[in-house]
Scaffold this active site. Structure first.
Site, mmCIF file in Angstrom:
data_model
loop_
_atom_site.group_PDB
_atom_site.id
_atom_site.type_symbol
_atom_site.label_atom_id
_atom_site.label_comp_id
_atom_site.label_asym_id
_atom_site.label_seq_id
_atom_site.Cartn_x
_atom_site.Cartn_y
_atom_site.Cartn_z
ATOM 1 N N HIS D 96 0.874 -1.180 0.000
ATOM 2 C CA HIS D 96 0.000 0.000 0.000
ATOM 3 C C HIS D 96 0.908 1.226 0.000
ATOM 4 O O HIS D 96 1.818 1.321 0.818
ATOM 5 C CB HIS D 96 -0.882 -0.016 1.249
ATOM 6 N N HIS D 98 1.043 5.776 -0.902
ATOM 7 C CA HIS D 98 0.291 7.000 -1.211
ATOM 8 C C HIS D 98 0.974 7.697 -2.394
ATOM 9 O O HIS D 98 1.171 8.915 -2.372
ATOM 10 C CB HIS D 98 0.234 7.924 0.002
ATOM 11 N N ASP D 121 1.003 -4.300 -20.835
ATOM 12 C CA ASP D 121 2.052 -5.249 -20.428
ATOM 13 C C ASP D 121 1.736 -5.866 -19.071
ATOM 14 O O ASP D 121 2.275 -6.926 -18.737
ATOM 15 C CB ASP D 121 3.413 -4.530 -20.324
ATOM 16 N N HIS D 172 -8.733 7.356 -1.296
ATOM 17 C CA HIS D 172 -7.617 6.958 -0.458
ATOM 18 C C HIS D 172 -6.334 6.763 -1.283
ATOM 19 O O HIS D 172 -5.488 7.652 -1.308
ATOM 20 C CB HIS D 172 -8.031 5.693 0.305
ATOM 21 N N TYR D 230 8.647 -12.737 -23.249
ATOM 22 C CA TYR D 230 9.381 -11.611 -22.671
ATOM 23 C C TYR D 230 10.160 -12.113 -21.466
ATOM 24 O O TYR D 230 9.668 -12.956 -20.713
ATOM 25 C CB TYR D 230 8.395 -10.520 -22.241
#
Lengths: 234, 234, 234, 234
Positions: D96, D98, D121, D172, D230
C-alpha cells in the site's frame, strides 16, 4: 574475450543512460548497436533490470535475429531494431524507451508539433506518430510489424530517416536512432524534453502555433550540414 | 597560467549550476562573465556536454567576438552575450538556458504575469517576452539579432535592465543577467521556479490576477534599494 | 558554548530539511523554534543559502524581536513567527516555505479542499487561505500583519490552531507550525504533497468532491486524540 | 535469531523501495509478506519513518492479526493485508502506498483506462477503483472493510486477482499485490508510472481512447502465461 567487446561496451553504456536519465522504469527500454562489417547487432537482454545489467549480459544477434553470442534472450523488441538497421543503412544505433511524456503523446496518438528552437535544433518537421496497427499485423509478427509501421510512415510521408531520427509508435512509445548507440540514446533524452516542453506550451496556450520556417531552418542548419557552426566540428 | 583564470573559474562554476539545477539537458545553455577592465568575455565552448567541461575549456573573446584565448569555439550564442554587455553597462554576467517551464512560456509567446511574492521579490513587472523575429533578421545575423530583440523590447517598453534581469525570447527560451556570472545563473534558477509556479497557478485558477501594486512594491523594495532589509546587507 | 545550543541545533536540522525535501530554492523559507522557559526564539538568518548555513548562524531573538544571540540578521519573516508564538500558546516550531504547489494554491487564492485520506490524516477541514492584505496593512508593518492575517482568519472561521497546523497566505505561500521545529517542517512536507495531489485530482476530475465526514473523522481520529491507534503511541 | 528472519528481510527490502522510488513521503505506505506454511505475515510497523526502519522492527502477526513477534505495533492497515491473504490464496506480498498520481486517480474516483502498451504489459482491463465506503462500514472496522471493498469489487466485476494485481481505494490510494513482497512493490512502481502516463495522455488528448483488444492481448500474453516470450523465463 568476446570479439564484440567494444560494441557490447558501447551498447551497455548507452543502455545505462536509460535509468540515469529517467527514460524508463524497472526493465523497460533497450538500446542496440550494429557492427556493419561483422553484420551483428548487440542489444539489451529481455526483462533484465538495469541495476543488474552487466556488459557480458549484452546479447549479440545477426540481422536475421539469430543468436551469435550470449547466454540470455535478446530484447523482445529485437526484430524492430534489426528491421530498422536493414532499411536505414547509415544508422549505427537504435533506442526504445517508455519515457513518460513521449509515451503520453504516443498514447494520445498525436505527432509533436515544432513549437520552438529546442525542437528545431534537432529536426525540421513534427515528431511523427505511426497509425494504429491493424489486428492482422499485431497477430502476425508484432515486433517486426512495429518496424514496418515506422518504415511505412517514413515512405508515405516522404520523411528522411537521416534528418528525423525519432518516431512515436501509436499507443506504445518512442523509437530513436543515430550514427551510434550514444547518439540513439541522446535522441531519446532530447525527445523526452521536447515532448514535455510541447505539453506545457499547449497547456499555457492551446493556440500556440508551429514556429516559422525561417527559424526552423536557421536552428536546424546551424547544427547540421555543411554550413553548421554549432559545436566543435567533430 | 591564464591571466583570465579568475574570470574563467567564475564562469565555469556558474555553467556547472545549469545541470546541477536541471536548467538544461545535454549541451544546452551557457553562462558568460565579463572583465570590463580587460575588455574580455569568458564563455562556455559550443556543444560541450557539462560532464566533460573543464575550467581550461572556457573560451575568452573580446567584445567584437574575436578569440582572445582558448582552443575551442565559443558558444554559438556569443554574439547575443557580447551585445548585452555592450548595451547593459553595469552587468557582469549573462546566462542562457533551455529550462523547461521558462521555455514553455517562451514557446507560448506569453509574458509571465506577476502572480505572487516569489516573483515580486525579484522584479515588479511581468517577465517580458520578445516579439517573433522577422525572417530578415533571422537570416541576417541571427545571434546578434537575438540580442537586438532584447534591446528593442527594453527600449519600446521602457524597461530597466537593472531591475528586470530576465527575458523570454519568443519561440526559444530565457536569457538572464546580473552583476556577475553567479547572479546571472541565480536569476535563471529563480525564473524557472517562477515560471512553474505561474503555470500551476493558472491551471488551478485561470482567472488568477496580477497581485496588487502595494504588495509588489513591499516585496521588491525589502530586497532592493536603499531601504532593503532582507539579507545580510552585503 | 551557547546556552541555546540545543534549540539552535533543532532549528538548524529543521531548516536543512527545506532544501532536502525541495520545499524552496536558493535562500527562501525559514524554520524557527521556541524555548518558552527562556522566552527566546531561534530562527534562520535572512538571505543565507542553505549550503552555507551552519548551526552557529542560527539567530536567537526574544518575543519582541530583539536580538539575543547571533552575528547575523534574523529572517525578515521573524515578526510573523513571534506573533504566532505569542498567540498559539502550545506550539514549539514554525515553518515558512515557498514550496511550488502550495504557493500555486496561495497565488490562486484558493483553499485546498479535503479530497482524500492523505489530507484527512492531518486535518478535518480544508487548508485555509487568508484574504488579500489591505494596502494599509502592507505598508504599516508587513511581516507583523502577515501574522495578524493568520490570527484573524483563525478567529473569524473559528478554526483551532491545534488541529489545523497549516495555512496559505494569499499571493504568497504557506506557513505551518507544530509542537517543535521538526513537526513544523513535517507539516510543510505533508502540505506540499497534499497540494500536489489536490491539484492533480481536480485536473483529472474537475467535479471531484470533498470526502464524506465519516471518512474524514475516521482518518483524523485514528491519528489524533485519545483513541488514536496509528503509530507507536509516543 | 528470529525464525522469520528471511521473511522479515524480504519485507524490509520491499518497504525500503517506497522512499527510494518516491511512492510515499514520511511514514506513509507499507509492504507485507506471508509465510503460508507458518501462517504468519510480516509487515512494516505503524508510523515509523523509513530512514529509521530496521529489519528487526518488522512486525510478525498471524492471519487473525495477533502479534507473533516484534516490539512495535504493526501497520494500522494490517487487517486489510491479512484479509487479502486469506482470500487471494496464491499471493505472497501486499503493498500500500500514497504515490501521488495513483492517489490523484483514487481521489478523482476514476478507474485508470488502458491507454497504451505500458498498461497492457501488466493487465488487460482498466485499473479498477472501489466504490466510496458506506458510513456504516467506515465506523465498524475500517481497515477490515477496506479489504472487503476490494473483495466485493473483484467479485461484482468478476475480476481475477491473479491477473489484476492492483486496485485504487476511492478517496484513499492504491493497494497492489503479487507472488512475493518484491512483486507487490514492483506493481506499485508500475502503477504510479501508468497513472502518470494516463493523466498526461488525457491532458494532451481528452478524447484518447482505450487501445484495441488485439494490442492488449498481444502485450499481456507476451509477458504472461504459457506462450510468454518476454524476459528470461525464470
Amino acid at each position: 574475450m568476446s570479439k564484440y567487446i567494444y560494441l557490447k561496451e558501447q551498447v551497455y553504456e548507452a543502455n545505462m543512460e536509460i535509468p540515469k536519465e529517467d527514460l524508463a522504469i524497472v526493465t523497460f527500454g533497450n538500446v542496440s548497436g550494429i557492427d556493419r562489417t561483422a553484420g551483428v547487432v548487440a542489444i539489451k537482454p529481455s526483462g533484465v533490470p538495469y541495476h543488474r545489467l552487466r556488459v557480458e549480459d549484452i546479447v549479440v544477434v545477426d540481422l536475421d535475429n539469430a543468436l551469435v553470442e550470449g547466454n540470455l534472450r535478446p530484447s523482445s523488441d529485437t526484430k524492430t531494431h534489426t528491421l530498422l538497421y536493414k532499411n536505414f543503412e547509415s544508422i549505427g544505433g537504435v533506442c526504445h524507451t517508455h519515457s513518460t511524456y513521449a509515451v503520453a503523446w504516443a498514447q494520445a496518438i498525436k505527432s509533436i508539433p515544432n513549437l520552438g528552437t529546442t525542437h528545431a535544433d534537432h529536426l525540421t518537421s513534427s515528431i511523427p506518430v505511426t497509425e494504429i496497427m491493424s489486428d492482422d499485423m499485431i497477430r502476425r509478427d508484432y515486433e517486426l510489424e512495429t518496424g514496418n509501421q515506422i518504415l511505412d510512415l517514413f515512405t508515405k510521408q516522404a520523411l528522411s530517416y537521416e534528418e528525423i531520427e525519432m518516431v512515436l509508435i501509436a499507443c506504445h512509445g518512442p523509437f530513436t536512432w543515430g550514427k551510434d548507440p550514444a547518439k540513439a540514446i541522446y535522441n531519446s533524452i532530447v525527445l523526452e524534453e521536447i515532448a514535455k516542453m510541447a505539453y506545457l506550451t499547449l497547456q499555457i496556450n492551446p493556440d500556440a502555433d508551429t514556429i516559422k520556417q525561417s527559424l526552423i531552418d536557421k536552428h536546424y542548419y546551424r547544427k547540421h550540414g555543411k554550413d553548421a557552426y554549432y559545436g566543435q566540428g567533430c
